[in-house]
Design a protein around this motif. Structure first.
Motif, PDB file in Angstrom:
ATOM      1  N   TYR A   1      -3.393  19.503   2.565  1.00 47.99           N
ATOM      2  CA  TYR A   1      -3.183  19.182   1.145  1.00 47.99           C
ATOM      3  C   TYR A   1      -2.131  18.098   0.982  1.00 47.99           C
ATOM      4  CZ  TYR A   1       0.934  21.987   2.016  1.00 47.99           C
ATOM      5  OH  TYR A   1       2.105  22.447   2.560  1.00 47.99           O
ATOM      6  N   GLU A   2      -2.258  17.350  -0.110  1.00 45.54           N
ATOM      7  CA  GLU A   2      -1.215  16.409  -0.521  1.00 45.54           C
ATOM      8  C   GLU A   2      -0.315  17.175  -1.496  1.00 45.54           C
ATOM      9  OE1 GLU A   2      -3.268  12.351  -1.558  1.00 45.54           O
ATOM     10  OE2 GLU A   2      -4.791  13.918  -1.458  1.00 45.54           O
ATOM     11  N   PRO A   3       0.949  17.418  -1.158  1.00 48.39           N
ATOM     12  CA  PRO A   3       1.796  18.211  -2.051  1.00 48.39           C
ATOM     13  C   PRO A   3       2.156  17.467  -3.340  1.00 48.39           C
ATOM     14  CG  PRO A   3       3.056  17.419  -0.162  1.00 48.39           C
ATOM     15  CD  PRO A   3       1.632  17.012   0.076  1.00 48.39           C
TER      16      PRO A   3
ATOM     17  N   ALA B   1       0.890  19.849   5.374  1.00 43.81           N
ATOM     18  CA  ALA B   1       1.259  19.018   4.218  1.00 43.81           C
ATOM     19  C   ALA B   1       1.090  17.554   4.589  1.00 43.81           C
ATOM     20  CB  ALA B   1       2.703  19.308   3.827  1.00 43.81           C
ATOM     21  N   ASP B   2       0.207  16.886   3.892  1.00 38.96           N
ATOM     22  CA  ASP B   2       0.041  15.446   4.103  1.00 38.96           C
ATOM     23  C   ASP B   2       1.022  14.731   3.172  1.00 38.96           C
ATOM     24  OD1 ASP B   2      -0.644  12.806   4.109  1.00 38.96           O
ATOM     25  OD2 ASP B   2      -2.790  13.124   3.852  1.00 38.96           O
ATOM     26  N   GLU B   3       2.173  14.383   3.741  1.00 35.59           N
ATOM     27  CA  GLU B   3       3.222  13.700   2.956  1.00 35.59           C
ATOM     28  C   GLU B   3       3.226  12.197   3.252  1.00 35.59           C
ATOM     29  OE1 GLU B   3       6.328  14.883   1.166  1.00 35.59           O
ATOM     30  OE2 GLU B   3       6.339  17.037   1.599  1.00 35.59           O
ATOM     31  N   VAL B   4       2.077  11.692   3.675  1.00 35.76           N
ATOM     32  CA  VAL B   4       1.993  10.272   4.019  1.00 35.76           C
ATOM     33  C   VAL B   4       2.407   9.410   2.823  1.00 35.76           C
ATOM     34  CG1 VAL B   4       0.308   8.437   4.540  1.00 35.76           C
ATOM     35  CG2 VAL B   4       0.315  10.552   5.873  1.00 35.76           C
ATOM     36  N   MET B   5       1.974   9.790   1.642  1.00 32.64           N
ATOM     37  CA  MET B   5       2.347   9.020   0.446  1.00 32.64           C
ATOM     38  C   MET B   5       3.599   9.586  -0.244  1.00 32.64           C
ATOM     39  SD  MET B   5       2.189   8.680  -3.055  1.00 32.64           S
ATOM     40  CE  MET B   5       0.882   9.451  -3.954  1.00 32.64           C
TER      41      MET B   5
ATOM     42  N   GLY C   1      -9.050  14.968  -2.690  1.00 34.89           N
ATOM     43  CA  GLY C   1      -8.029  14.671  -1.675  1.00 34.89           C
ATOM     44  C   GLY C   1      -8.415  13.459  -0.844  1.00 34.89           C
ATOM     45  N   TYR C   2      -7.403  12.751  -0.356  1.00 36.25           N
ATOM     46  CA  TYR C   2      -7.638  11.630   0.571  1.00 36.25           C
ATOM     47  C   TYR C   2      -6.614  11.738   1.686  1.00 36.25           C
ATOM     48  CZ  TYR C   2      -7.884   6.978   2.620  1.00 36.25           C
ATOM     49  OH  TYR C   2      -8.014   5.937   3.508  1.00 36.25           O
ATOM     50  N   HIS C   3      -7.098  11.652   2.933  1.00 30.56           N
ATOM     51  CA  HIS C   3      -6.193  11.808   4.066  1.00 30.56           C
ATOM     52  C   HIS C   3      -6.352  10.718   5.115  1.00 30.56           C
ATOM     53  CE1 HIS C   3      -5.016  15.715   2.469  1.00 30.56           C
ATOM     54  NE2 HIS C   3      -6.291  15.930   2.228  1.00 30.56           N
ATOM     55  N   GLY C   4      -7.166   9.707   4.828  1.00 33.08           N
ATOM     56  CA  GLY C   4      -7.296   8.600   5.768  1.00 33.08           C
ATOM     57  C   GLY C   4      -8.719   8.366   6.209  1.00 33.08           C
ATOM     58  N   ASP C   5      -8.891   7.402   7.109  1.00 34.41           N
ATOM     59  CA  ASP C   5     -10.228   6.904   7.424  1.00 34.41           C
ATOM     60  C   ASP C   5     -10.701   7.146   8.846  1.00 34.41           C
ATOM     61  OD1 ASP C   5     -10.579   6.105   4.863  1.00 34.41           O
ATOM     62  OD2 ASP C   5      -9.908   4.050   5.189  1.00 34.41           O
TER      63      ASP C   5
ATOM     64  N   TRP D   1       0.854  -1.197   0.000  1.00 35.41           N
ATOM     65  CA  TRP D   1       0.000   0.000   0.000  1.00 35.41           C
ATOM     66  C   TRP D   1       0.886   1.241   0.000  1.00 35.41           C
ATOM     67  CZ3 TRP D   1      -4.780  -2.035   3.019  1.00 35.41           C
ATOM     68  CH2 TRP D   1      -5.915  -1.914   2.207  1.00 35.41           C
ATOM     69  N   TRP D   2       1.801   1.343  -0.989  1.00 42.13           N
ATOM     70  CA  TRP D   2       2.705   2.492  -1.171  1.00 42.13           C
ATOM     71  C   TRP D   2       3.673   2.617   0.009  1.00 42.13           C
ATOM     72  CZ3 TRP D   2      -1.852   6.486  -2.021  1.00 42.13           C
ATOM     73  CH2 TRP D   2      -2.710   5.979  -2.992  1.00 42.13           C
ATOM     74  N   THR D   3       4.018   1.470   0.569  1.00 40.27           N
ATOM     75  CA  THR D   3       4.774   1.506   1.820  1.00 40.27           C
ATOM     76  C   THR D   3       6.214   0.979   1.719  1.00 40.27           C
ATOM     77  OG1 THR D   3       3.884  -0.652   2.390  1.00 40.27           O
ATOM     78  CG2 THR D   3       2.699   1.265   3.249  1.00 40.27           C
TER      79      THR D   3
ATOM     80  N   ASP E   1       0.547   6.367  15.018  1.00 32.41           N
ATOM     81  CA  ASP E   1       0.527   4.978  14.545  1.00 32.41           C
ATOM     82  C   ASP E   1       0.423   4.735  13.046  1.00 32.41           C
ATOM     83  OD1 ASP E   1      -1.734   4.159  17.213  1.00 32.41           O
ATOM     84  OD2 ASP E   1       0.426   4.173  17.187  1.00 32.41           O
ATOM     85  N   ASN E   2      -0.133   5.673  12.307  1.00 34.67           N
ATOM     86  CA  ASN E   2      -0.400   5.423  10.881  1.00 34.67           C
ATOM     87  C   ASN E   2      -0.653   6.744  10.173  1.00 34.67           C
ATOM     88  OD1 ASN E   2      -3.371   6.021  11.025  1.00 34.67           O
ATOM     89  ND2 ASN E   2      -3.310   4.287  12.409  1.00 34.67           N
ATOM     90  N   GLY E   3      -0.972   6.685   8.903  1.00 36.66           N
ATOM     91  CA  GLY E   3      -1.156   7.917   8.137  1.00 36.66           C
ATOM     92  C   GLY E   3      -2.355   8.722   8.593  1.00 36.66           C
ATOM     93  N   SER E   4      -3.451   8.034   8.877  1.00 39.50           N
ATOM     94  CA  SER E   4      -4.662   8.754   9.303  1.00 39.50           C
ATOM     95  C   SER E   4      -4.416   9.478  10.628  1.00 39.50           C
ATOM     96  CB  SER E   4      -5.838   7.786   9.485  1.00 39.50           C
ATOM     97  OG  SER E   4      -6.054   7.056   8.319  1.00 39.50           O
ATOM     98  N   THR E   5      -3.737   8.797  11.550  1.00 35.65           N
ATOM     99  CA  THR E   5      -3.504   9.456  12.845  1.00 35.65           C
ATOM    100  C   THR E   5      -2.491  10.593  12.701  1.00 35.65           C
ATOM    101  OG1 THR E   5      -1.851   7.812  13.490  1.00 35.65           O
ATOM    102  CG2 THR E   5      -4.089   7.473  14.299  1.00 35.65           C
TER     103      THR E   5
ATOM    104  N   SER F   1       4.028   8.887   7.104  1.00 35.40           N
ATOM    105  CA  SER F   1       3.767   7.492   7.497  1.00 35.40           C
ATOM    106  C   SER F   1       4.256   6.599   6.350  1.00 35.40           C
ATOM    107  CB  SER F   1       2.276   7.286   7.800  1.00 35.40           C
ATOM    108  OG  SER F   1       2.063   5.994   8.297  1.00 35.40           O
ATOM    109  N   LYS F   2       3.509   5.588   5.984  1.00 30.64           N
ATOM    110  CA  LYS F   2       3.802   4.670   4.882  1.00 30.64           C
ATOM    111  C   LYS F   2       5.277   4.294   4.761  1.00 30.64           C
ATOM    112  CE  LYS F   2      -0.327   5.490   2.151  1.00 30.64           C
ATOM    113  NZ  LYS F   2      -1.073   4.237   2.206  1.00 30.64           N
ATOM    114  N   GLY F   3       6.067   5.055   3.962  1.00 35.82           N
ATOM    115  CA  GLY F   3       7.472   4.696   3.749  1.00 35.82           C
ATOM    116  C   GLY F   3       8.366   4.961   4.953  1.00 35.82           C
TER     117      GLY F   3
END
Ligand SMILES: Cc1ncc(COP(=O)(O)O)c(C=O)c1O
Length: 423
Positions: free
Chosen positions: A202-204, A236-240, A143-147, A52-54, A110-114, A265-267
């Motif tokens: 935002y996702e940059p 900046a949501d740099e989770v991905m 945009g998507y930022h988690g659940d 999952w892009w991780t 703990d994760n991208g959403s948090t 998160s993720k990577g």
């Protein structure tokens, strides 16, 4: 007869993002090694989307595995309020060395959403702590930022979040900068001029789950400059996008303007352990300081905050990431993707071929609108799985987001199968 892993899973597990009644049987995996996953029947798949892009360095990476095992034998977990430990402190120091230079503090979750949830809470409480009434939030369509609830609230409203609409807080959604940059900027300008806005999320450079929608660093810079001028906190949501996914350490470093808060998160752990990080400037951090222990305090935490094994995994991933071999591969993947993009130009079955860093994306032309709900998705999914490639599309958007250890030959194999699919 002995049941397969897949059958046992179907009888006992509820899988995410899956309609359990009609969804495909889960593929039972036995092993992962480098870019490959091996299923219970012995078939192997190239993981072209880093799970999952991780998993930046591929699966079961031996160096990371050793570091995790070493950490598990010395300190596996500890409450992070009132205690600290070497892996968390080293990781914080190393992240700060590589983050945009206005970032001053590291907050673990703990994760991208948090990571996003924490970013939003930091922003809201910052304005309260300095006694300014600002509650409005701007976010992008697509945009998507988690659940989790805060992360869902700032995510584009869709069928995914529909059951929860009554529970989500109000957000000002502006046009996606990837779909219409001018309109996006105009709408932001109108909002920041008319209201006291607390934050923009935002996702940059690339809106990932929205369909790998890419936009320019000039647009990003203009948006940030506008927000900064009106004292809107930029989250900046740099989770991905973090950790070289878009070609630089962080997507946020490409322009003149720097975010106030960043979510990672993720990577972060090389995709091995669950972990989130939210970073902020000294100005934000300082607004949470007080002489009284209950006053202005940031009351947020999780049982597994700064888990030492997760931190050790992240430190090991950073070791690998900063090696010349990995840096060369990142550039190599980008160069190969660019020449493949040139090769696809003019192909009548695909459109919007785009490359950013190690991400390649294209839309398969279809009579139905481009988007996650496009049923071409299943056709693409099965075609590539059958060929031994995990390439889970976003609707009719097919994309590659491979582990950095992928070889040129493995990329060529994937390219050939893409060409086969579209001819
Ligand atoms: C940009 C972005 N932010 C946040 C998230 C949520 O991360 P997680 O799935 O770890 O909660 C994702 C997940 O895809 C994401 O792409």
């Amino acid at each position: 007869m002995k049941k397969s892993l897949s059958e046992r899973s179907q009888a006992s597990v509820w899988h995410p993002f899956t309609q359990m009644q009609v969804g495909p049987k889960p593929i039972g995996l036995k092993k992962g090694e480098g870019v490959y996953l091996f299923d219970e029947d012995g078939k192997k798949y190239i993981d072209a989307i880093s799970s999952w892009w991780t998993c930046l360095h591929g699966h079961s990476q031996p160096y990371i595995a050793d570091k995790i095992a070493e950490q598990a034998r010395s300190l596996e977990h500890v409450i992070f309020a009132g205690f600290t430990h070497e892996p968390a402190v080293s990781l914080a120091e190393r992240l700060l060395e590589n983050l945009p230079d206005n970032q001053a503090r590291i907050f673990y979750s703990d994760n991208g959403s948090t990571a996003v949830e924490v970013g939003l809470k930091m922003a809201f409480q910052y304005w309260q702590n300095i006694q300014q009434e600002k509650t409005k939030v701007i976010a992008f369509k697509e945009g998507y930022h988690g659940d989790t609830f805060g992360a869902m609230s700032v995510g584009s409203r869709s069928a995914f979040t529909e059951p929860f609409f009554p529970f989500l807080f109000d957000v000002e959604f502006v046009e996606s900068p990837a779909k219409n940059a001018d309109q996006c900027i105009t709408q932001i300008r109108q909002l920041v001029e008319a209201h006291d806005v607390a934050a923009i999320v935002y996702e940059p450079l690339v809106q990932g789950a929205g369909g790998m929608l890419m936009y320019s660093k000039e647009t990003l810079d203009e948006i940030l400059a506008l927000c900064k001028e009106h004292e809107v906190l930029c989250i900046a949501d740099e989770v991905m996008t973090g950790f070289y996914r878009t070609g630089t350490f962080f997507a946020s470093e490409v322009g003149e303007e720097q975010p106030d808060i960043m979510c990672l998160s993720k990577g972060l752990t090389g995709g091995v352990m669950a972990m989130g990080v939210t970073t902020c400037t000294a100005k934000i951090y300082d607004a949470f300081l007080s002489d009284h222990f209950m006053n202005k305090t940031f009351f947020h935490g999780h049982s597994f905050t700064a888990n030492p094994i997760a931190c050790a995994s992240a430190n090991a991933s950073l070791d690998l990431l900063l090696q010349v071999e990995c840096q060369d591969r990142i550039k190599g993947i980008q160069a190969k993707n660019e020449s493949f993009m040139a090769r696809l130009k003019g192909n009548i079955k695909v459109e919007n071929i785009r490359v950013l860093g190690t991400i390649l994306a294209l839309d398969v032309k279809s009579d139905v609108v481009t988007g996650y709900g496009n049923a071409v998705r299943d056709e693409i999914n099965y075609f590539f799985l059958e060929k031994g490639i995990l390439l889970r599309p976003l609707g009719n958007t097919l994309y590659l987001l491979p582990p950095y250890c992928i070889s040129d030959e493995e990329l060529d194999f994937i390219y050939e199968k893409i060409v086969e699919y579209i001819t």
